[in-house]
Design an enzyme around this catalytic site. Structure first.
Site, PDB file in Angstrom:
ATOM      1  N   SER A  22      41.520  47.990  41.626  1.00  0.00           N
ATOM      2  CA  SER A  22      40.876  46.576  42.246  1.00  0.00           C
ATOM      3  C   SER A  22      41.650  46.641  43.746  1.00  0.00           C
ATOM      4  O   SER A  22      40.938  47.312  44.898  1.00  0.00           O
ATOM      5  CB  SER A  22      41.380  45.458  41.632  1.00  0.00           C
ATOM      6  OG  SER A  22      40.870  44.203  42.336  1.00  0.00           O
TER       7      SER A  22
ATOM      8  N   LYS B  79      37.459  49.419  39.642  1.00  0.00           N
ATOM      9  CA  LYS B  79      37.077  47.860  39.319  1.00  0.00           C
ATOM     10  C   LYS B  79      36.555  47.451  40.739  1.00  0.00           C
ATOM     11  O   LYS B  79      37.311  47.280  41.716  1.00  0.00           O
ATOM     12  CB  LYS B  79      38.351  47.220  38.968  1.00  0.00           C
ATOM     13  CG  LYS B  79      38.413  45.650  38.910  1.00  0.00           C
ATOM     14  CD  LYS B  79      37.363  45.219  38.242  1.00  0.00           C
ATOM     15  CE  LYS B  79      37.619  43.480  38.249  1.00  0.00           C
ATOM     16  NZ  LYS B  79      37.153  43.015  39.431  1.00  0.00           N
TER      17      LYS B  79
ATOM     18  N   GLN C 191      36.133  38.454  41.106  1.00  0.00           N
ATOM     19  CA  GLN C 191      36.248  37.093  39.982  1.00  0.00           C
ATOM     20  C   GLN C 191      36.698  36.042  40.985  1.00  0.00           C
ATOM     21  O   GLN C 191      37.663  36.175  42.044  1.00  0.00           O
ATOM     22  CB  GLN C 191      37.089  37.372  39.205  1.00  0.00           C
ATOM     23  CG  GLN C 191      36.368  37.930  37.922  1.00  0.00           C
ATOM     24  CD  GLN C 191      36.558  39.493  38.514  1.00  0.00           C
ATOM     25  OE1 GLN C 191      37.217  40.079  39.017  1.00  0.00           O
ATOM     26  NE2 GLN C 191      35.124  40.202  38.121  1.00  0.00           N
TER      27      GLN C 191
END
Length: 484
Positions: free
Chosen positions: A311, A336, A340
């Site tokens: 991420s 990733k 979100q």
């Protein structure tokens, strides 16, 4: 639409993983304040938003609620029913990164943003119904026990995790400081589950470690991207530059992610003003670019990563590779690439919904989701870094066969006591290798691996791993950063 790297972001998350409940580590993304205000307003007005339930939908839910409360054979807590309904909606998305957190879990989540939490120190997610490790936090009980990225957690303290939601599984893994978590783990390349015993602890809130080597190469390790990481990174970077640093290694191995404005702030230290740091693409395909307000550097930069780099770590690696000419060293990262956002005001009771709302892409528009970022120079770690730790249920001796024997052989080989084979069969050569190890560690040379011998092997492996001279990935990154 574009937004600047140092814009004050609303406090929402491009969450690194649904696993935040174990390590409680996240990355974040801008949320439109008007959307949050609209959601909150709709909630306050009793659901007047055009997205609210229609009359027939509301009738259906109320009918089921009434049936349960009047006909179910046991009394059920009404709050649990409502929480279950919300959780069910999120589960229906079949997205491991979109989850509902009840009030107490949401509180843990919020505390984690500040960089302090208690647990085993491992980021996990759910893949195909399995609880999968993203990365152990460096210096955590998870790392010390030998837990690895991509390990599948089967059970904790004898309680199976299969079939549980991510939230419920994490609740079993978490626990008070000082308590024991006995994990059963499936690991690639092993035919039998691996047993690991961890003692839960406070996870180190310090996220940045730096040093300047005698050859003029600086090394900055970022363990996660929490609220104060950018500030600490800039402090350490300035010190290294003042000391005449000639090249820089940024180590994000096993860094599971963090807060997006923080990683943007760090990336800006190396990207010229106006360069793209990261792109975010919404459901309609519209992209927003985060632009740097920083400046480029003249010295060589390398980013050291592995399969536990995820991420926000991947955002930094991609930005520096494509925008600052940095070389990526190590292993392909986790992969990733979704964004979100966390919503809590609209829910009104302290609970929280974390939901995927977009993709993130590298400056050049590459989406690395489920693929990861490949290094410019691949360097695999020695086997001692990934060998399964020993969980002794019986003394190992000649003619035995199994994964525990295989682990012993890998350890002996890595430590220089050549057992001649690593296939899990305890032959004569393995017996002689064990005897040599025992003799050199002032133990009776029985050739059998009992509890004391296993502990001595484990300690020797840990000492070997902690010796920087054995870190071949770091050595390659230093070599590259030392070039003009």
């Amino acid at each position: 639409m574009q937004f600047k790297g140092r814009t004050v972001f609303a406090f929402v998350m491009l969450t690194m993983f649904a696993s935040v409940l174990v390590t409680l580590t996240i990355a974040d993304q801008l949320i439109n304040p008007k959307v949050e205000a609209a959601l909150t307003s709709a909630s306050a007005e009793g659901g007047t938003s055009r997205y609210s339930l229609k009359e027939d939908e509301l009738t259906k839910l109320n009918a089921v609620l009434e049936l349960i409360e009047t006909k179910y054979y046991e009394k059920v807590d009404r709050h649990e029913l409502v929480d279950g309904a919300v959780s069910g909606m999120m589960s229906s998305l079949e997205d491991p990164y979109s989850v509902y957190m009840e009030k107490d879990v949401a509180q843990h989540f919020s505390e984690s943003i500040e960089g302090s939490f208690t647990g085993i120190g491992a980021e996990v997610t759910m893949e195909n119904g399995k609880i999968v490790v993203v990365a152990p936090i460096k210096g955590s009980p998870a790392e010390r026990s030998g837990l690895l990225a991509k390990d599948v957690l089967i059970s904790v303290n004898g309680e199976k995790l299969d079939g549980l939601s991510l939230q419920d599984a994490v609740a079993k893994i978490r626990g008070p400081k000082g308590t024991k978590a006995k994990l059963q783990v499936l690991r690639s390349g092993f035919n039998e589950p691996v047993q690991l015993v961890l003692i839960r602890d406070d996870i180190d809130v310090e996220t940045v470690y730096a040093n300047l080597r005698t050859d003029g190469v600086g090394v900055i390790e970022i363990r996660q991207f929490s609220l104060h990481t950018a500030e600490r990174f800039k402090e350490e970077l300035a010190k290294l530059e003042q000391q005449g640093m000639k090249g820089l290694v940024i180590d994000v191995r096993n860094n599971p992610g963090g807060i997006l404005p923080v990683v943007v702030d760090i990336a800006e230290s190396f990207l010229a003003k106006g360069q793209t740091v990261v792109q975010v693409e919404d459901r309609s395909g519209e992209r927003e670019k985060t632009l740097s307000e920083g400046q480029s550097k003249t010295y060589p930069i390398t980013v050291l990563m592995n399969k536990g780099s995820a991420s926000a770590s991947e955002i930094l690696a991609g930005a520096l590779q494509e925008g600052a000419g940095a070389k990526l060293i190590g292993e392909t990262s986790f992969g990733k690439g979704t964004v979100q956002v966390s919503y809590n005001k609209a829910l009104g009771d302290g609970s929280l919904v974390k939901m995927t709302i977009a993709k993130w892409l590298t400056p050049n528009g590459n989406w690395i989701h489920e693929k990861g970022i490949k290094p410019d120079i691949e360097v695999q770690p020695p086997d001692l870094y990934t060998v399964a730790r020993l969980s002794m249920s019986e003394t190992l001796q000649q003619d035995m066969l199994g994964e525990q024997v295989r682990s012993v052989q890998i350890m002996l080989h890595g430590l220089g006591y050549e057992p001649k084979r690593e296939d899990g069969y305890f032959g004569q050569e393995t017996t002689e290798a064990v005897k040599r190890f025992q003799s050199e560690h002032s133990m009776p040379a029985t050739g059998k691996v009992d509890v004391k011998t296993a502990e001595a092997l484990e300690q020797a492996v840990v000492k070997w791993i902690q010796d920087e001279n054995n870190d071949v990935q770091l050595h390659e990154a230093i070599k590259v950063s030392g070039r003009k």
